[in-house]
Scaffold this motif. Structure first.
Motif, PDB file in Angstrom:
ATOM      1  N   ALA A  21       0.840  -1.198   0.000  1.00  0.00           N
ATOM      2  CA  ALA A  21       0.000   0.000   0.000  1.00  0.00           C
ATOM      3  C   ALA A  21       0.874   1.246   0.000  1.00  0.00           C
ATOM      4  N   GLN A  22       0.643   2.092  -0.955  1.00  0.00           N
ATOM      5  CA  GLN A  22       1.425   3.307  -1.054  1.00  0.00           C
ATOM      6  C   GLN A  22       0.814   4.398  -0.174  1.00  0.00           C
ATOM      7  N   ALA A  23       1.648   5.164   0.458  1.00  0.00           N
ATOM      8  CA  ALA A  23       1.168   6.255   1.312  1.00  0.00           C
ATOM      9  C   ALA A  23       0.554   7.350   0.457  1.00  0.00           C
ATOM     10  N   GLN A  24      -0.540   7.933   0.980  1.00  0.00           N
ATOM     11  CA  GLN A  24      -1.201   9.006   0.256  1.00  0.00           C
ATOM     12  C   GLN A  24      -0.314  10.244   0.207  1.00  0.00           C
ATOM     13  N   LYS A  25      -0.156  10.789  -0.961  1.00  0.00           N
ATOM     14  CA  LYS A  25       0.714  11.949  -1.132  1.00  0.00           C
ATOM     15  C   LYS A  25      -0.095  13.223  -0.948  1.00  0.00           C
ATOM     16  N   ILE A  26       0.215  13.971   0.099  1.00  0.00           N
ATOM     17  CA  ILE A  26      -0.444  15.245   0.376  1.00  0.00           C
ATOM     18  C   ILE A  26       0.610  16.336   0.275  1.00  0.00           C
TER      19      ILE A  26
END
Length: 321
Positions: A21-26
């Motif tokens: 799972a890739q971390a959400q890019k904010i």
């Protein structure tokens, strides 16, 4: 090198079965922007909430009809509209009409609210006397005061969806306006469907607020030991408190257990950080047993039909026995 080539197919298969799972890019500018928007909103007085009746698709008649059908009640449409019309809204409309030089009669919900408040108080009193036959009238009055309080009725009214239908000068409406609207709805149902329909309405929505609650919490007894001794001595019984256990004496975690004996039989026990507190708790437990409101009491019956009759004579006989 050979080991890597040997493990590569296994690693590829594992990644396919369990993708990482890739971390959400904010982006870094999101948080400062939201904080700045919040600051500007507070500077302008906070978020403004517009009432639903100011929207273009608002249909008051449809909302009133749907409200009655949701509750499975047949309201008179004029009475229901009057129940949702607050006095502040009528004053605001009268001022507008005065400026435009015409007059249109409007009725507010004050009269319906008075009728509903009177009916709610009387019915709850009779219902509590029926389902709590051994509980003193002082305790019944405390529970009734809790059920008819502004906070309780406002909470019930809010969860019925009255907030967006109430016609008031200010929005959002406060607890007083919500409670007044609910009492007016009961008054409207009283005139539309009769006493029994209004009674069942109050039973299902107000009295059921006692579910999972301890009725003893709504009656404050200043001196439980004096009350207990007075009740038992009037019946010719001797009351004796005894210290039956202690632990951690002369420490911060001291705990004492006091038992109350009547005719050499222990009827209750209580714990406390000192002997006087344990004696008071034991007296409270004994009173709960006498009044039939102990922790393991039978659940309150919420299915009584009709309006119960007064049981004052029965309560006097129980107290005398």
């Amino acid at each position: 090198m050979a080991l890597v080539k040997l493990c590569l197919p296994l690693l590829t298969r594992t990644v396919r079965l369990y993708p990482v799972a890739q971390a959400q890019k904010i982006h870094r500018w999101v948080a400062p922007t939201l904080m700045e928007l919040k600051r500007r909103e507070k500077k302008q007085g906070g978020k403004i909430t517009h009432p639903r009746n100011t929207f273009l698709e608002w249909n008051l008649e449809a909302e009133l009809y749907a409200f009655g059908k949701r509750l499975n009640e047949d309201f008179d449409s004029d009475l229901l509209l009057q129940a949702f019309t607050d006095r502040s809204y009528v004053i605001k409309e009268e001022m507008k009409q005065k400026e435009m030089e015409f007059k249109l009669e409007m009725k507010d919900n004050r009269k319906l609210s008075e009728e509903g408040e009177k009916f709610i108080g009387q019915y709850i009193q009779l219902y509590l006397e029926a389902v709590l036959p051994k509980f003193p009238l002082e305790g019944v009055a405390g529970v009734r005061q809790h059920l008819t309080s502004e906070d309780t009725l406002a909470n019930v009214s809010l969860h019925l969806g009255t907030k967006d239908i109430i016609l008031a000068a200010e929005y959002p409406v406060d607890n007083y306006t919500l409670a007044t609207a609910f009492k007016a709805i009961v008054g409207a149902l009283l005139q539309s469907g009769g006493d029994e329909r209004a009674a069942h309405f109050v039973r299902d929505l107000v009295i059921t607020q006692l579910q999972g609650q301890d009725v003893n919490e709504y009656w404050h007894i200043e001196d439980p030991w004096a009350m207990l001794t007075g009740l038992l001595k009037s019946q010719g019984a001797d009351v004796e408190p005894r210290l039956i256990g202690e632990v951690g004496k002369n420490t911060l975690l001291a705990c004492y257990r006091v038992g109350i004996y009547v005719d050499k039989r222990m009827i209750s026990a209580g714990f406390g950080e000192n002997v006087s507190t344990a004696k008071e708790m034991a007296a409270r437990e004994a009173l709960k047993k006498i009044f039939g409101t102990e922790d393991h009491m039978k659940p309150i019956n919420y299915q009584l039909q009709g309006i119960p009759k007064t049981s004052s004579e029965t309560r006097y006989q129980i107290a005398a026995s």
